[in-house]
Structures are given as C-alpha cells and as structure tokens.
Design a protein around this motif. Structure first.
Motif: not given
Length: 274
Positions: A90-103
């Motif tokens: 889902r990513g992080h709402p406060n870090f829009p450039h964070q890669k979205k990936m299974a973790a």
C-alpha cells in the motif's frame, strides 16, 4: 565526522523496517541502520515500529485493509500469523515516493543475517545496528513483556552473531537499558528523548552514562549538543530529512544523523567536504 544511519532502513524509499529497506540502506555505504523491535506471543523478536499492525500501511492475509479499530496487537499474535500480513504494497501516505512492494515484518535475526550476507564480498563496511526497544511501563504485559523479559529476549537474539561492538540498543524506556548494562555484554547503549530538557531526568533513572543520546532534530541546538558532549555522550538527531537541516547540524558537530533519506545525508556530508 558525522555518521549516517538509515531510519527504519530507508523509509523514504522502501517500506519501513523491511529486509529490502535495510539491504538498500546498508548498500549505500552508510554507517548503520536503525530499526525497532517488539515481541510476539511466541516470544519472537519482531522488527516493527508499532506493537500492532499499522492501519496506514498493513494489509490482512485476505488483502483487506487493517482497521483502525482492530489493529491487531502483535504481542497477542504468533509470528507465523504476523508474517502473513503485508506492510509494503500500500505504500506510506507520508512518503509518496516510497516503493510499493510486498513486504512482511521480519525477525531481528533475519535482518542481521540477510544484511550481513548482502554486503559480503562488497566494498562496504558492515553496519552498526541501532535497535530501539519499544516498551513503556504503562503497557507492560499488554503490548510487550516486562523489561527483564524483553531485554533477555533481545540479548539472546543478538549474542550468537558475536557483533556486540556493532550493536547500539536504545530506548525511551530507561529500564531495559539498565538491565542490559548490568548484563555487561558489550553492547553500546543509548537513551532517547524528544526534548533535551528531559535528559537530566532520564539520567537520574540510569545507573550509568549511556554511549549516545538521541534527540528530536527540531529541538536540538548547538547549546544542547555541547551539553550532551559534556555529559560524556555522543549526540544523535532524529528523524532529519531536509538537507538544509542536516547541513546545519553537521556544522554543529552532531555525531550522527538518523534519516529516512540516507542518500541525502551522504550528499550533505559530501557537499560540506568540498
């Protein structure tokens, strides 16, 4: 020289407190990585900032979002169930450039094993691991075990690696720090405060002078840095993400910057070096 530590790995770029984030941060050649630990129902040392599933970032095994009302207390979950939750897609709402990936939320031992393996046969030095114990007397036996058990579980997880000189254990709770200091295992220890005005109060609760004092960067001034050094501690600032702030604190001779963007901190140091 100011050291650079990747906050929760490199939260601005990769999902926080994940293997991918730690390996990425360590491969930048920074001094170390910062992470948080909590305890599961079956006494596993889990890398997670909150002692629950974060509704902002985590997804249930059935792919539905975690509810704010039913956040799932990790201390009431076995690790096999914790690992089924995803906290990266889902990513992080406060870090829009964070890669979205299974973790998933890894174990502390797994982080060290895989980070060390990833850097083997590379030009980079092996990192310092800054490990924050997330405990508070108000939530003893509710969100985590009491400090004696919490500290024992963390130390038992770390001892087989024989890298005690590269481990800095820090906390806002002085109780586990006293316990680990008494155990005399050779770990570095650090107190955490939001405001430096609380340092004296925290030191009164300790039986020793910590190696480091971590302070919120917006409340850290040259005057307070000098006081921290005079008390015999190194000064770390968290969580500093703007290059202009980094440059100011580097000029003040802060000992370490904990940042979601370790690449920016490396740029700041290089810029001043020129």
């Amino acid at each position: 020289m100011t050291a650079v530590y990747g906050h929760r790995g490199a939260r601005g770029v990769y999902p926080e407190n994940t293997l991918e984030g730690f390996i990425y941060a360590a491969s930048l050649g920074i001094d170390g990585i910062e992470l948080d630990v909590v305890i599961s129902k079956d006494n596993k040392v889990v890398v997670s900032h909150e002692p629950w599933m974060n509704p902002k970032t985590c997804t249930r095994p059935n792919l539905s979002k975690v509810s704010f009302l039913k956040r799932k207390n990790l201390y009431r979950m076995n690790y096999a169930d914790i690992k089924l939750y995803d906290c990266g897609l889902r990513g992080h709402p406060n870090f829009p450039h964070q890669k979205k990936m299974a973790a998933y939320k890894p174990l502390l031992a797994e982080v060290i094993e895989k980070t060390e393996a990833a850097l083997l046969n590379t030009q980079y030095s092996l990192p310092i691991y800054i490990i924050e114990i997330k405990s508070n007397w108000i939530t003893d036996n509710q969100l985590h075990p009491k400090p004696e058990e919490f500290a024992r579980l963390v130390m038992d997880e770390l001892m087989p690696f024989n890298i005690n000189n590269r481990i800095l254990i820090q906390s806002f709770d002085m109780r586990p720090l006293n316990i680990i200091h008494k155990a005399n295992k050779g770990f570095m220890l650090g107190m955490l405060v939001r405001s430096p005005r609380f340092i004296k109060r925290r030191m009164k609760a300790l039986s020793f002078v910590p190696d480091t004092c971590g302070v919120y960067h917006k409340l850290t001034s040259e005057r307070w840095l000098n006081k921290i050094h005079a008390w015999g501690m190194k000064a770390l600032v968290w969580t500093q993400n703007e290059k202009s702030d980094m440059l100011n604190h580097i000029k003040m001779a802060v000992d370490g910057i904990i940042t979601d963007y370790p690449e920016i901190a490396l740029e700041a140091i290089k810029e001043l070096g020129k």
